[in-house]
Design a protein around this motif. Structure first.
Motif, PDB file in Angstrom:
ATOM      1  N   GLY A 178      95.852 -74.342 -49.617  1.00 54.54           N
ATOM      2  CA  GLY A 178      95.627 -75.645 -49.213  1.00 54.54           C
ATOM      3  C   GLY A 178      96.886 -76.196 -48.042  1.00 54.54           C
ATOM      4  N   ARG A 179      97.103 -75.364 -46.663  1.00 57.27           N
ATOM      5  CA  ARG A 179      98.005 -74.763 -46.359  1.00 57.27           C
ATOM      6  C   ARG A 179      97.677 -74.687 -44.888  1.00 57.27           C
ATOM      7  NH1 ARG A 179     104.391 -72.710 -46.285  1.00 57.27           N
ATOM      8  NH2 ARG A 179     104.178 -73.386 -48.303  1.00 57.27           N
ATOM      9  N   LEU A 180      98.257 -75.895 -44.041  1.00 55.05           N
ATOM     10  CA  LEU A 180      97.662 -75.956 -42.542  1.00 55.05           C
ATOM     11  C   LEU A 180      98.808 -75.549 -41.397  1.00 55.05           C
ATOM     12  CD1 LEU A 180      95.242 -76.849 -41.044  1.00 55.05           C
ATOM     13  CD2 LEU A 180      96.294 -78.972 -40.820  1.00 55.05           C
ATOM     14  N   ILE A 181      98.452 -74.233 -41.179  1.00 55.59           N
ATOM     15  CA  ILE A 181      99.381 -73.680 -40.032  1.00 55.59           C
ATOM     16  C   ILE A 181      99.228 -73.871 -38.530  1.00 55.59           C
ATOM     17  CG2 ILE A 181     100.357 -71.763 -39.253  1.00 55.59           C
ATOM     18  CD1 ILE A 181     100.065 -70.238 -41.819  1.00 55.59           C
ATOM     19  N   VAL A 182     100.172 -75.310 -37.967  1.00 59.76           N
ATOM     20  CA  VAL A 182      99.527 -75.310 -36.873  1.00 59.76           C
ATOM     21  C   VAL A 182     100.102 -74.961 -35.473  1.00 59.76           C
ATOM     22  CG1 VAL A 182      99.105 -77.674 -35.665  1.00 59.76           C
ATOM     23  CG2 VAL A 182      99.117 -77.724 -37.488  1.00 59.76           C
ATOM     24  N   PRO A 183      99.443 -74.182 -34.904  1.00 54.66           N
ATOM     25  CA  PRO A 183     100.300 -73.631 -34.145  1.00 54.66           C
ATOM     26  C   PRO A 183     101.209 -74.212 -33.071  1.00 54.66           C
ATOM     27  CG  PRO A 183      98.157 -73.359 -33.428  1.00 54.66           C
ATOM     28  CD  PRO A 183      98.132 -73.705 -34.688  1.00 54.66           C
ATOM     29  N   GLU A 184     102.036 -73.430 -31.975  1.00 53.10           N
ATOM     30  CA  GLU A 184     101.836 -74.272 -30.595  1.00 53.10           C
ATOM     31  C   GLU A 184     101.597 -74.330 -29.814  1.00 53.10           C
ATOM     32  OE1 GLU A 184     105.476 -72.172 -29.178  1.00 53.10           O
ATOM     33  OE2 GLU A 184     106.690 -72.234 -30.305  1.00 53.10           O
ATOM     34  N   GLN A 185     101.681 -75.803 -29.148  1.00 52.85           N
ATOM     35  CA  GLN A 185     100.136 -75.768 -28.615  1.00 52.85           C
ATOM     36  C   GLN A 185     101.286 -76.089 -26.860  1.00 52.85           C
ATOM     37  OE1 GLN A 185      97.003 -76.325 -29.442  1.00 52.85           O
ATOM     38  NE2 GLN A 185      97.641 -75.679 -31.254  1.00 52.85           N
ATOM     39  N   SER A 186     100.314 -75.623 -25.727  1.00 52.45           N
ATOM     40  CA  SER A 186     100.586 -76.165 -24.614  1.00 52.45           C
ATOM     41  C   SER A 186      99.137 -76.256 -23.268  1.00 52.45           C
ATOM     42  CB  SER A 186     101.323 -75.221 -23.974  1.00 52.45           C
ATOM     43  OG  SER A 186     101.060 -73.653 -23.860  1.00 52.45           O
ATOM     44  N   ALA A 187      99.339 -77.415 -22.287  1.00 52.75           N
ATOM     45  CA  ALA A 187      98.750 -77.740 -21.495  1.00 52.75           C
ATOM     46  C   ALA A 187      99.449 -78.052 -20.364  1.00 52.75           C
ATOM     47  CB  ALA A 187      98.184 -78.815 -21.550  1.00 52.75           C
ATOM     48  N   THR A 188      99.124 -77.558 -19.080  1.00 52.19           N
ATOM     49  CA  THR A 188      99.095 -77.983 -17.609  1.00 52.19           C
ATOM     50  C   THR A 188      98.221 -79.017 -16.792  1.00 52.19           C
ATOM     51  OG1 THR A 188      99.957 -75.635 -18.206  1.00 52.19           O
ATOM     52  CG2 THR A 188      99.848 -76.468 -15.824  1.00 52.19           C
ATOM     53  N   GLY A 189      99.137 -80.170 -16.468  1.00 52.62           N
ATOM     54  CA  GLY A 189      98.528 -81.038 -15.684  1.00 52.62           C
ATOM     55  C   GLY A 189      97.995 -80.403 -14.472  1.00 52.62           C
ATOM     56  N   THR A 190      97.545 -81.616 -12.920  1.00 54.32           N
ATOM     57  CA  THR A 190      97.119 -80.558 -11.748  1.00 54.32           C
ATOM     58  C   THR A 190      98.314 -81.100 -11.092  1.00 54.32           C
ATOM     59  OG1 THR A 190      95.014 -81.580 -12.994  1.00 54.32           O
ATOM     60  CG2 THR A 190      95.493 -81.144 -10.340  1.00 54.32           C
ATOM     61  N   SER A 191      99.155 -80.098 -10.500  1.00 54.58           N
ATOM     62  CA  SER A 191      99.469 -80.486  -9.167  1.00 54.58           C
ATOM     63  C   SER A 191      99.349 -81.033  -7.222  1.00 54.58           C
ATOM     64  CB  SER A 191     100.177 -78.413  -8.471  1.00 54.58           C
ATOM     65  OG  SER A 191      98.545 -78.438  -8.464  1.00 54.58           O
ATOM     66  N   THR A 192     100.089 -81.349  -6.991  1.00 58.15           N
ATOM     67  CA  THR A 192      99.411 -82.316  -5.878  1.00 58.15           C
ATOM     68  C   THR A 192      98.418 -81.530  -5.638  1.00 58.15           C
ATOM     69  OG1 THR A 192     101.773 -83.696  -6.455  1.00 58.15           O
ATOM     70  CG2 THR A 192     100.238 -84.107  -4.137  1.00 58.15           C
ATOM     71  N   GLU A 193      99.068 -80.236  -5.126  1.00 61.12           N
ATOM     72  CA  GLU A 193      98.221 -79.681  -4.274  1.00 61.12           C
ATOM     73  C   GLU A 193      96.965 -78.943  -4.699  1.00 61.12           C
ATOM     74  OE1 GLU A 193     102.330 -78.834  -3.013  1.00 61.12           O
ATOM     75  OE2 GLU A 193     101.068 -78.635  -5.477  1.00 61.12           O
ATOM     76  N   GLU A 194      97.025 -78.595  -5.561  1.00 61.99           N
ATOM     77  CA  GLU A 194      95.851 -78.523  -6.187  1.00 61.99           C
ATOM     78  C   GLU A 194      94.360 -79.792  -6.335  1.00 61.99           C
ATOM     79  OE1 GLU A 194      96.403 -75.732 -10.240  1.00 61.99           O
ATOM     80  OE2 GLU A 194      97.216 -77.861 -10.656  1.00 61.99           O
ATOM     81  N   PHE A 195      95.384 -81.161  -6.494  1.00 57.89           N
ATOM     82  CA  PHE A 195      94.805 -82.847  -6.287  1.00 57.89           C
ATOM     83  C   PHE A 195      94.082 -82.648  -4.978  1.00 57.89           C
ATOM     84  CE2 PHE A 195      94.935 -86.900  -4.802  1.00 57.89           C
ATOM     85  CZ  PHE A 195      93.927 -87.841  -5.692  1.00 57.89           C
ATOM     86  N   LEU A 196      94.738 -82.136  -3.831  1.00 60.29           N
ATOM     87  CA  LEU A 196      94.528 -82.871  -2.853  1.00 60.29           C
ATOM     88  C   LEU A 196      93.270 -81.638  -2.264  1.00 60.29           C
ATOM     89  CD1 LEU A 196      98.165 -83.405  -0.697  1.00 60.29           C
ATOM     90  CD2 LEU A 196      96.047 -84.435  -0.795  1.00 60.29           C
ATOM     91  N   ALA A 197      93.873 -80.784  -2.750  1.00 55.96           N
ATOM     92  CA  ALA A 197      91.881 -79.628  -2.231  1.00 55.96           C
ATOM     93  C   ALA A 197      90.994 -80.675  -3.032  1.00 55.96           C
ATOM     94  CB  ALA A 197      92.649 -78.298  -3.164  1.00 55.96           C
ATOM     95  N   ASP A 198      90.703 -81.229  -3.968  1.00 58.92           N
ATOM     96  CA  ASP A 198      89.422 -81.582  -4.549  1.00 58.92           C
ATOM     97  C   ASP A 198      89.001 -82.965  -3.406  1.00 58.92           C
ATOM     98  OD1 ASP A 198      89.229 -79.544  -5.380  1.00 58.92           O
ATOM     99  OD2 ASP A 198      90.224 -79.540  -7.583  1.00 58.92           O
ATOM    100  N   PHE A 199      90.091 -83.837  -3.012  1.00 54.44           N
ATOM    101  CA  PHE A 199      90.325 -85.034  -3.400  1.00 54.44           C
ATOM    102  C   PHE A 199      89.869 -85.560  -1.566  1.00 54.44           C
ATOM    103  CE2 PHE A 199      91.762 -88.956  -1.663  1.00 54.44           C
ATOM    104  CZ  PHE A 199      91.538 -90.085  -2.351  1.00 54.44           C
ATOM    105  N   SER A 200      89.273 -86.204  -1.416  1.00 54.96           N
ATOM    106  CA  SER A 200      88.806 -86.582   0.352  1.00 54.96           C
ATOM    107  C   SER A 200      88.699 -88.614   0.028  1.00 54.96           C
ATOM    108  CB  SER A 200      88.182 -86.122   0.611  1.00 54.96           C
ATOM    109  OG  SER A 200      86.424 -87.191  -0.633  1.00 54.96           O
ATOM    110  N   CYS A 201      89.411 -89.177   1.054  1.00 51.49           N
ATOM    111  CA  CYS A 201      89.812 -90.336   1.277  1.00 51.49           C
ATOM    112  C   CYS A 201      87.840 -90.665   1.632  1.00 51.49           C
ATOM    113  CB  CYS A 201      89.895 -90.784   3.136  1.00 51.49           C
ATOM    114  SG  CYS A 201      91.932 -90.681   2.893  1.00 51.49           S
ATOM    115  N   PRO A 202      87.677 -91.819   1.778  1.00 55.48           N
ATOM    116  CA  PRO A 202      86.213 -92.993   1.984  1.00 55.48           C
ATOM    117  C   PRO A 202      85.437 -92.494   2.953  1.00 55.48           C
ATOM    118  CG  PRO A 202      88.154 -94.789   0.706  1.00 55.48           C
ATOM    119  CD  PRO A 202      88.075 -93.210   1.046  1.00 55.48           C
ATOM    120  N   ASN A 203      86.505 -92.187   4.313  1.00 56.95           N
ATOM    121  CA  ASN A 203      86.066 -91.797   5.499  1.00 56.95           C
ATOM    122  C   ASN A 203      86.678 -89.764   5.315  1.00 56.95           C
ATOM    123  OD1 ASN A 203      86.063 -91.428   8.032  1.00 56.95           O
ATOM    124  ND2 ASN A 203      85.511 -93.930   8.827  1.00 56.95           N
ATOM    125  N   PRO A 204      85.414 -89.352   6.031  1.00 57.88           N
ATOM    126  CA  PRO A 204      85.858 -88.085   6.327  1.00 57.88           C
ATOM    127  C   PRO A 204      87.260 -87.701   7.023  1.00 57.88           C
ATOM    128  CG  PRO A 204      83.803 -87.996   6.862  1.00 57.88           C
ATOM    129  CD  PRO A 204      84.183 -89.542   6.256  1.00 57.88           C
TER     130      PRO A 204
END
Length: 174
Positions: free
Chosen positions: A117-143
């Motif tokens: 009846g024990r729950l062993i919760v391991p460490e967790q980690s996650a990484t956000g999106t960098s500015t470079e990754e964001f700009l690679a997929d983002f485009s303004c309304p006018n190309p």
């Protein structure tokens, strides 16, 4: 004059947003009313602690006893929020449209209780999106326009929810 005022206003709003979101202290709450009766932290363990380093949120592990055969789902979501403007190309490089966009990275896993009846919760980690990754997929309304990120903020949410319960027993936000 009007162009300069608009740009200054857009930059002020972006910096204010980044300041208010980026400096928020982590909030943690354990509510064992959202857990099997008798659930408690094992001696020497307590609420996980989450820290932000760069774009990565890391949360410590923990152990919870008294959960019987009840499994839990642990989820860590990291949200990167970008503010900026789109520029109209040309001699004056006019700001034509401000933007605020968010991208979320989520990790989730089911943790099985042990035979005792024990729950062993391991460490967790996650990484956000960098500015470079964001700009690679983002485009303004006018190309023809060029995006410029003027501010970024990282926020996160860690939750541990037991099977059969709708609300988390552990919730940490930052």
């Amino acid at each position: 004059m009007q162009r300069t005022l608009r740009r200054a206003l857009a930059l002020f709003v972006a910096m204010l947003f980044a300041l208010t979101v980026g400096t928020a202290a982590a909030q943690a709450a354990t509510n064992f009313a959202n857990a099997p009766q008798g659930a408690h932290y094992v001696k020497g363990y307590g609420e996980p602690v989450c820290t932000l380093t760069g774009l990565t949120v890391s949360c410590t592990g923990t152990q919870i006893a008294g959960v019987g055969n009840t499994n839990a789902t642990v989820t860590l979501s990291v949200t990167s929020t970008f503010t900026g403007v789109c520029h109209n190309p040309g001699v004056n490089s006019k700001i034509v449209e401000p933007f605020t966009e968010s991208e979320t990275t989520t990790t989730s896993s089911v943790i099985t209780s042990t035979k005792n009846g024990r729950l062993i919760v391991p460490e967790q980690s996650a990484t956000g999106t960098s500015t470079e990754e964001f700009l690679a997929d983002f485009s303004c309304p006018n190309p023809n326009w060029t995006p410029e990120v003027t501010g970024t903020a990282i926020s996160w949410e860690y939750s541990l929810t037991f099977a059969g319960f709708t609300d988390p027993a552990i919730l940490i936000t930052g």
